[in-house]
Design a protein around this motif. Sequence first.
Motif, PDB file in Angstrom:
ATOM      1  N   ARG A  94      -3.213 -39.829  -3.700  1.00 42.94           N
ATOM      2  CA  ARG A  94      -4.443 -40.545  -3.360  1.00 42.94           C
ATOM      3  C   ARG A  94      -5.395 -40.540  -4.555  1.00 42.94           C
ATOM      4  O   ARG A  94      -5.210 -39.787  -5.508  1.00 42.94           O
ATOM      5  CB  ARG A  94      -5.144 -39.881  -2.172  1.00 42.94           C
ATOM      6  CG  ARG A  94      -4.365 -39.905  -0.861  1.00 42.94           C
ATOM      7  CD  ARG A  94      -5.094 -39.106   0.209  1.00 42.94           C
ATOM      8  NE  ARG A  94      -5.207 -37.694  -0.157  1.00 42.94           N
ATOM      9  CZ  ARG A  94      -6.312 -36.956  -0.013  1.00 42.94           C
ATOM     10  NH1 ARG A  94      -7.427 -37.502   0.454  1.00 42.94           N
ATOM     11  NH2 ARG A  94      -6.315 -35.683  -0.357  1.00 42.94           N
ATOM     12  N   VAL A  95      -6.422 -41.384  -4.504  1.00 44.05           N
ATOM     13  CA  VAL A  95      -7.516 -41.314  -5.468  1.00 44.05           C
ATOM     14  C   VAL A  95      -8.811 -41.067  -4.710  1.00 44.05           C
ATOM     15  O   VAL A  95      -9.027 -41.613  -3.623  1.00 44.05           O
ATOM     16  CB  VAL A  95      -7.638 -42.599  -6.331  1.00 44.05           C
ATOM     17  CG1 VAL A  95      -6.487 -42.696  -7.303  1.00 44.05           C
ATOM     18  CG2 VAL A  95      -7.727 -43.855  -5.467  1.00 44.05           C
ATOM     19  N   LEU A  96      -9.663 -40.197  -5.281  1.00 41.11           N
ATOM     20  CA  LEU A  96     -10.974 -39.887  -4.722  1.00 41.11           C
ATOM     21  C   LEU A  96     -12.024 -40.153  -5.794  1.00 41.11           C
ATOM     22  O   LEU A  96     -11.831 -39.802  -6.964  1.00 41.11           O
ATOM     23  CB  LEU A  96     -11.050 -38.415  -4.296  1.00 41.11           C
ATOM     24  CG  LEU A  96     -10.047 -37.922  -3.256  1.00 41.11           C
ATOM     25  CD1 LEU A  96     -10.201 -36.417  -3.059  1.00 41.11           C
ATOM     26  CD2 LEU A  96     -10.234 -38.652  -1.936  1.00 41.11           C
ATOM     27  N   VAL A  97     -13.139 -40.738  -5.407  1.00 39.11           N
ATOM     28  CA  VAL A  97     -14.205 -41.034  -6.363  1.00 39.11           C
ATOM     29  C   VAL A  97     -14.925 -39.750  -6.741  1.00 39.11           C
ATOM     30  O   VAL A  97     -15.415 -39.024  -5.870  1.00 39.11           O
ATOM     31  CB  VAL A  97     -15.203 -42.051  -5.794  1.00 39.11           C
ATOM     32  CG1 VAL A  97     -16.332 -42.295  -6.796  1.00 39.11           C
ATOM     33  CG2 VAL A  97     -14.511 -43.360  -5.448  1.00 39.11           C
ATOM     34  N   ASN A  98     -14.996 -39.484  -8.039  1.00 36.26           N
ATOM     35  CA  ASN A  98     -15.728 -38.319  -8.536  1.00 36.26           C
ATOM     36  C   ASN A  98     -17.138 -38.709  -8.954  1.00 36.26           C
ATOM     37  O   ASN A  98     -18.118 -38.201  -8.420  1.00 36.26           O
ATOM     38  CB  ASN A  98     -14.961 -37.691  -9.703  1.00 36.26           C
ATOM     39  CG  ASN A  98     -15.662 -36.481 -10.286  1.00 36.26           C
ATOM     40  OD1 ASN A  98     -16.443 -35.827  -9.601  1.00 36.26           O
ATOM     41  ND2 ASN A  98     -15.401 -36.184 -11.547  1.00 36.26           N
ATOM     42  N   GLU A  99     -17.263 -39.620  -9.906  1.00 36.94           N
ATOM     43  CA  GLU A  99     -18.568 -40.012 -10.437  1.00 36.94           C
ATOM     44  C   GLU A  99     -18.595 -41.521 -10.681  1.00 36.94           C
ATOM     45  O   GLU A  99     -17.541 -42.159 -10.810  1.00 36.94           O
ATOM     46  CB  GLU A  99     -18.859 -39.300 -11.769  1.00 36.94           C
ATOM     47  CG  GLU A  99     -18.808 -37.783 -11.729  1.00 36.94           C
ATOM     48  CD  GLU A  99     -20.110 -37.154 -11.282  1.00 36.94           C
ATOM     49  OE1 GLU A  99     -21.063 -37.913 -10.985  1.00 36.94           O
ATOM     50  OE2 GLU A  99     -20.176 -35.910 -11.224  1.00 36.94           O
ATOM     51  N   LEU A 100     -19.804 -42.074 -10.812  1.00 37.23           N
ATOM     52  CA  LEU A 100     -20.006 -43.451 -11.235  1.00 37.23           C
ATOM     53  C   LEU A 100     -20.868 -43.459 -12.496  1.00 37.23           C
ATOM     54  O   LEU A 100     -21.792 -42.659 -12.628  1.00 37.23           O
ATOM     55  CB  LEU A 100     -20.730 -44.270 -10.159  1.00 37.23           C
ATOM     56  CG  LEU A 100     -20.088 -44.411  -8.784  1.00 37.23           C
ATOM     57  CD1 LEU A 100     -20.972 -45.279  -7.889  1.00 37.23           C
ATOM     58  CD2 LEU A 100     -18.691 -45.006  -8.879  1.00 37.23           C
ATOM     59  N   ALA A 101     -20.562 -44.374 -13.413  1.00 32.19           N
ATOM     60  CA  ALA A 101     -21.417 -44.609 -14.586  1.00 32.19           C
ATOM     61  C   ALA A 101     -21.574 -46.110 -14.752  1.00 32.19           C
ATOM     62  O   ALA A 101     -20.583 -46.849 -14.696  1.00 32.19           O
ATOM     63  CB  ALA A 101     -20.819 -43.999 -15.839  1.00 32.19           C
ATOM     64  N   MET A 102     -22.803 -46.578 -14.932  1.00 33.53           N
ATOM     65  CA  MET A 102     -23.075 -48.016 -15.058  1.00 33.53           C
ATOM     66  C   MET A 102     -23.562 -48.323 -16.460  1.00 33.53           C
ATOM     67  O   MET A 102     -24.719 -48.640 -16.699  1.00 33.53           O
ATOM     68  CB  MET A 102     -24.093 -48.457 -14.000  1.00 33.53           C
ATOM     69  CG  MET A 102     -23.578 -48.266 -12.594  1.00 33.53           C
ATOM     70  SD  MET A 102     -24.763 -48.759 -11.333  1.00 33.53           S
ATOM     71  CE  MET A 102     -23.980 -48.086  -9.865  1.00 33.53           C
ATOM     72  N   ARG A 103     -22.630 -48.207 -17.393  1.00 30.03           N
ATOM     73  CA  ARG A 103     -22.905 -48.408 -18.812  1.00 30.03           C
ATOM     74  C   ARG A 103     -21.568 -48.292 -19.534  1.00 30.03           C
ATOM     75  O   ARG A 103     -20.597 -47.795 -18.959  1.00 30.03           O
ATOM     76  CB  ARG A 103     -23.847 -47.314 -19.328  1.00 30.03           C
ATOM     77  CG  ARG A 103     -23.338 -45.918 -18.987  1.00 30.03           C
ATOM     78  CD  ARG A 103     -24.194 -44.816 -19.540  1.00 30.03           C
ATOM     79  NE  ARG A 103     -23.861 -43.531 -18.968  1.00 30.03           N
ATOM     80  CZ  ARG A 103     -22.822 -42.775 -19.310  1.00 30.03           C
ATOM     81  NH1 ARG A 103     -21.976 -43.201 -20.253  1.00 30.03           N
ATOM     82  NH2 ARG A 103     -22.595 -41.609 -18.737  1.00 30.03           N
TER      83      ARG A 103
END
Length: 367
Positions: free
Chosen positions: A242-251
């Motif tokens: 599976r894949v799990l979201v760790n972090e988001l970066a908008m740049r």
Amino acid sequence: MMAQPAIALGLPLRLLAEADGVSAAQVIPDHLVGDYRDLDTLRRVVGGCAVVTFDHEHVPTDHLHALEADGVAVRPGPEALVHAQDKAVMRERLTALGAPCPRWAVVASEAEVADFGFPCVLKTTRGGYDGKGVWLVRSVAECAEPLRVAAEAGVRLLAEEYVEFRRELSALVARAPSGQAAAYPVVATLQVDGICREVVAPAPDLDPALAAEAQQLALRVAGELGVTGILAVELFETADGRVLVNELAMRPHNTGHWTQDGAVTSQFENHLRAVMDLPLGSPTPRETWTVMVNILGGQHDTGRLYDGFPHALARDPGLRVHLYGKSLRPGRKVGHVNAYGDDLEDCLERARHAAAWFAGELGDHSE
């Protein structure tokens, strides 16, 4: 690194620099030195600009709303960017969207962390990066420092389950205000002490269905959150596929630096195209493999980072080296190298050797 494609696109840049002589100020003549937390400074620097964008997520959300109220095009907008600024807001929204995430909770005391369960990862909801503001805790006694740091900073503390993952991945996409989007290949990242050390593009031995799922997840998050520009979705790949979201970066993101030399259109160019609502460039890889290795300041820096060029470039003329013009400090990212080709092991060896040489871990730079 956005300055290079801006020149080719004919886009003049203006920079708010945190100090004289910082990396971007060395290559962008039109810059103002000031504090991004000061609204008057922000208003001065954006005067006459068509679009405002970012190389970090820390500009206060209220200030961005104020700039929008002034008629400035802020991309990504504050309603989107807050999901990269505040980890609790991110978790709340991703959970509402049905995106796969680790189990999480906002906590305010040792008792609440204990109720959540050990071991767990504690994160300050704002301000952390490169391992800062992140703690792996296994007992109540280890909670004191995270709780103190969060309280002193005036931010909340997030508890997340400790995920036993196979490796970390990153799904990078670009999205324009028109809704056009482009997805780069999913890459594998190696993190050491919370700092990205290596990126392999594409991720080796990644199931094609899981790669497609990760790309579709990143595209859906970008659309649902209204992201304009680059979005990096950092992921855990679990042992059970599976894949799990760790972090988001908008740049433009460290996990996308390989695109400078390994993709038809770099993340930096596509970020500029996206925020200007220009047609996006192709994210297609130029080579079978591209390996990016960060150059970090070592424990015994000589202060002569550029002495690495004669050895590295003579040994490997196909290597691409990118130095940031930063002062050397142990553990600080001061550059990166990209190696590309048809043989993954060869690319890994070349990139690792060059990064180690620049970091002063190999050879005698006094010669």
